[in-house]
Write a protein that holds these residues in place. Structure first.
Motif, PDB file in Angstrom:
ATOM      1  N   ALA A 171       0.806  -1.219   0.000  1.00 38.82           N
ATOM      2  CA  ALA A 171       0.000   0.000   0.000  1.00 38.82           C
ATOM      3  C   ALA A 171       0.844   1.276   0.000  1.00 38.82           C
ATOM      4  CB  ALA A 171      -0.947   0.004   1.194  1.00 38.82           C
ATOM      5  N   GLU A 172       0.297   2.323  -0.613  1.00 40.64           N
ATOM      6  CA  GLU A 172       0.862   3.673  -0.586  1.00 40.64           C
ATOM      7  C   GLU A 172       0.399   4.341   0.702  1.00 40.64           C
ATOM      8  OE1 GLU A 172       2.359   6.835  -0.481  1.00 40.64           O
ATOM      9  OE2 GLU A 172       2.793   6.190  -2.542  1.00 40.64           O
ATOM     10  N   PRO A 173       1.312   4.607   1.660  1.00 42.21           N
ATOM     11  CA  PRO A 173       0.907   5.146   2.972  1.00 42.21           C
ATOM     12  C   PRO A 173       0.084   6.435   2.885  1.00 42.21           C
ATOM     13  CG  PRO A 173       3.204   4.466   3.020  1.00 42.21           C
ATOM     14  CD  PRO A 173       2.761   4.378   1.580  1.00 42.21           C
ATOM     15  N   ARG A 174       0.332   7.266   1.853  1.00 42.68           N
ATOM     16  CA  ARG A 174      -0.407   8.532   1.732  1.00 42.68           C
ATOM     17  C   ARG A 174      -1.902   8.308   1.620  1.00 42.68           C
ATOM     18  NH1 ARG A 174       1.052  11.492  -3.337  1.00 42.68           N
ATOM     19  NH2 ARG A 174       1.120   9.371  -4.170  1.00 42.68           N
ATOM     20  N   PHE A 175      -2.300   7.194   1.001  1.00 43.83           N
ATOM     21  CA  PHE A 175      -3.721   6.966   0.736  1.00 43.83           C
ATOM     22  C   PHE A 175      -4.304   5.823   1.571  1.00 43.83           C
ATOM     23  CE2 PHE A 175      -2.007   8.458  -3.507  1.00 43.83           C
ATOM     24  CZ  PHE A 175      -2.387   9.773  -3.306  1.00 43.83           C
ATOM     25  N   LEU A 176      -3.538   5.331   2.526  1.00 42.20           N
ATOM     26  CA  LEU A 176      -4.020   4.260   3.402  1.00 42.20           C
ATOM     27  C   LEU A 176      -4.717   4.905   4.602  1.00 42.20           C
ATOM     28  CD1 LEU A 176      -4.160   1.228   3.968  1.00 42.20           C
ATOM     29  CD2 LEU A 176      -1.910   1.388   5.039  1.00 42.20           C
ATOM     30  N   TRP A 177      -6.036   5.017   4.551  1.00 40.29           N
ATOM     31  CA  TRP A 177      -6.801   5.765   5.549  1.00 40.29           C
ATOM     32  C   TRP A 177      -6.609   5.207   6.960  1.00 40.29           C
ATOM     33  CZ3 TRP A 177     -11.111   4.339   8.634  1.00 40.29           C
ATOM     34  CH2 TRP A 177     -11.724   5.423   9.285  1.00 40.29           C
ATOM     35  N   ASN A 178      -6.522   3.898   7.088  1.00 40.51           N
ATOM     36  CA  ASN A 178      -6.399   3.270   8.407  1.00 40.51           C
ATOM     37  C   ASN A 178      -4.960   2.888   8.735  1.00 40.51           C
ATOM     38  OD1 ASN A 178      -6.615   1.349   6.346  1.00 40.51           O
ATOM     39  ND2 ASN A 178      -7.440  -0.222   7.695  1.00 40.51           N
ATOM     40  N   ASN A 179      -4.014   3.582   8.150  1.00 36.10           N
ATOM     41  CA  ASN A 179      -2.593   3.286   8.343  1.00 36.10           C
ATOM     42  C   ASN A 179      -2.218   3.208   9.824  1.00 36.10           C
ATOM     43  OD1 ASN A 179       0.086   2.858   7.760  1.00 36.10           O
ATOM     44  ND2 ASN A 179       0.515   4.932   7.067  1.00 36.10           N
ATOM     45  N   TYR A 180      -2.571   4.235  10.572  1.00 36.06           N
ATOM     46  CA  TYR A 180      -2.223   4.298  11.994  1.00 36.06           C
ATOM     47  C   TYR A 180      -2.943   3.208  12.787  1.00 36.06           C
ATOM     48  CZ  TYR A 180      -2.341   6.005  16.813  1.00 36.06           C
ATOM     49  OH  TYR A 180      -2.272   6.091  18.181  1.00 36.06           O
ATOM     50  N   MET A 181      -4.201   2.957  12.431  1.00 35.01           N
ATOM     51  CA  MET A 181      -5.001   1.995  13.198  1.00 35.01           C
ATOM     52  C   MET A 181      -4.592   0.543  12.959  1.00 35.01           C
ATOM     53  SD  MET A 181      -8.807   3.748  12.982  1.00 35.01           S
ATOM     54  CE  MET A 181      -8.657   4.481  11.363  1.00 35.01           C
ATOM     55  N   LEU A 182      -3.846   0.297  11.880  1.00 32.94           N
ATOM     56  CA  LEU A 182      -3.397  -1.071  11.596  1.00 32.94           C
ATOM     57  C   LEU A 182      -2.116  -1.442  12.336  1.00 32.94           C
ATOM     58  CD1 LEU A 182      -3.953  -1.419   7.730  1.00 32.94           C
ATOM     59  CD2 LEU A 182      -5.294  -2.474   9.554  1.00 32.94           C
TER      60      LEU A 182
END
Length: 454
Positions: A171-182
């Motif tokens: 995944a591209e971190p810029r567009f991963l909405w739940n990045n922090y929650m994962l």
């Protein structure tokens, strides 16, 4: 015990969530026979278990079907598990089903809060109240099989080894909405539960042009950096990340051909704000103006790394408060303009007013050379790359709304005509307007695409 979750394992598509007095248990029910995930209600800790615990005859656990785990959000003292409780299939992306999350549910793991001091309890209560907003978040899309955070070109360019990685690792971190929650799930190596989610828009339709069936998809990916309510979040931060940054991709599929065109939007890339008050048009304030050239430079360096050449189209007024911003923007761009970076001001309101959008043809004539040079991605029936997109148009007005929407729609429409001519569906002079049914479907698709970006 966590290592049993293999990295190459498919994502679970359907699960049963059991709510016990001391823990939540998420049991895969899609036939994958994977281990269940137990989440401690006291501290949010996780572990994999082989079987769901036996139910007590005194207290029967609540059971509900879920379709994905968004992740875990940690506040001051407690943690909160966020899951997808309902979904809707909205189309396909490169042959894979795409779903919209239509209902989220938050499960507290905050029993440890009882041992916190009064101040911590007070803050926790205030923050947990904000979680209701997260439950109502709109425009969340996901796929169990394909990476929605990446454009078709970036997906095609992934190396063989990367394609074998779990979706969250591609995944591209810029567009991963739940990045922090994962993060907690990543730490526990729970790949089959790690569902990448994007926020934005996904619209898809099929229409006939003569004897041919054309499949068109519009995807908007909202950047997770410099988030905030539109009127309160403006400009860029000191690292060059701008508010309201969205990548929009238009994909055309027909007779085995796949063509993709990407453009981006974002706030004016230096430090400024609009102090909200009771006036109709609050004043713009430029913050630390001496830093503007450096911030602009950082922003466009990042865009060049990700997209290649950049054409910045500035649609704001030349007079009043907007004029001051535009002037500052133009001056700062002098340091970054090169063979790979162009800046173009187009006074949208002065030229088009509020109704004469056909005058955008004036703008198109000024940028058509850039579009023809940097073109679009085109894959043939074998998936071989025949063309690639080597640059991007970056559009902005003040809110990245009305003027930006109309302009991006015009560019997307012109590029779609070029793509259809290249594939052989359209003749040299043929346009979308020549086909009323296709034209109507495309306009409806664009309307709902824009609606999701408001």
């Amino acid at each position: 015990m966590m290592e049993r979750a293999e990295s190459g394992q498919k994502l679970y598509t359907r699960m049963r969530l059991w709510e016990f007095p001391d823990q939540y248990v998420i049991e895969p029910t899609d036939g994958s026979c994977g281990s269940s995930l137990a989440v401690n209600k006291a501290d949010g800790s996780m572990n994999l278990i082989d079987e769901v615990p036996e139910c007590s005859s005194i207290r029967v656990p609540k059971i509900r079907i879920i379709f994905g785990v968004i992740g875990m959000l940690k506040l001051v003292a407690g943690s909160y598990l966020i899951v997808i409780t309902d979904r809707e299939c909205v189309g396909s992306y490169l042959g894979h089903p795409i779903y919209k999350a239509t209902s989220l549910k938050i499960f507290p793991c905050d029993q440890s809060v009882t041992n916190s001091n009064a101040e911590q309890k007070k803050v926790e209560t205030e923050f947990s109240g904000l979680l209701n907003v997260a439950e109502r978040t709109s425009g969340l899309y996901f796929s169990y099989d394909s990476n929605l955070t990446l454009s078709a070109q970036r997906l095609h360019d992934l190396g063989d080894e990367s394609k074998l990685l779990p979706l969250w690792r591609q995944a591209e971190p810029r567009f991963l909405w739940n990045n922090y929650m994962l993060e907690v799930l990543i730490d526990n190596k729970l790949d089959p539960y790690l569902l990448p989610v994007v926020q934005g828009s996904f619209q898809n339709f099929q229409a006939a042009i003569g004897k041919e069936i054309v499949d068109v998809t519009l995807i908007a990916r909202r950047c997770t950096r410099r988030n905030g309510t539109r009127m309160w979040r403006r400009g860029a931060d000191s690292d060059g990340y701008v508010a309201n940054f969205v990548e929009t991709e238009q994909i055309v599929q027909m007779n085995g051909f796949t063509s993709s065109f990407v453009q981006v939007r974002g706030s004016i890339p230096f430090l400024w704000e609009q102090v909200v008050d009771l006036t109709y048009k609050p004043k713009f304030e430029i913050v630390r103006p001496e830093e503007a050239p450096r911030v602009v430079e950082r922003h466009f360096l990042d865009l060049r790394k990700k997209y290649g050449s950049v054409l910045a189209v500035d649609l704001v007024n030349k007079h009043g408060g907007e004029g001051r911003l535009s002037e500052k923007y133009a001056n700062a761009m002098h340091r970054v303009i090169s063979d790979d970076v162009r800046y173009l001001h187009f006074d949208f309101h002065k030229i088009c007013g509020h109704v004469h959008f056909e005058r955008l043809s004036i703008l198109y004539d000024q940028i058509v050379d850039f579009l023809e040079k940097n073109v679009y991605l085109l894959l043939n029936e074998k998936g071989e790359k025949m063309k690639e997109q080597t640059g991007v148009v970056r559009t902005n007005c003040i809110d990245c709304l009305d003027r930006t929407n109309v302009t991006q729609s015009m560019i997307g429409r012109r590029m779609l005509e070029i793509q259809l001519r290249r594939i052989g569906v359209f003749g040299a002079e043929e346009t979308i307007s020549s086909h009323p049914n296709f034209d109507e479907s495309y306009k409806i698709c664009e309307y709902f695409h824009i609606l999701h970006l408001l």
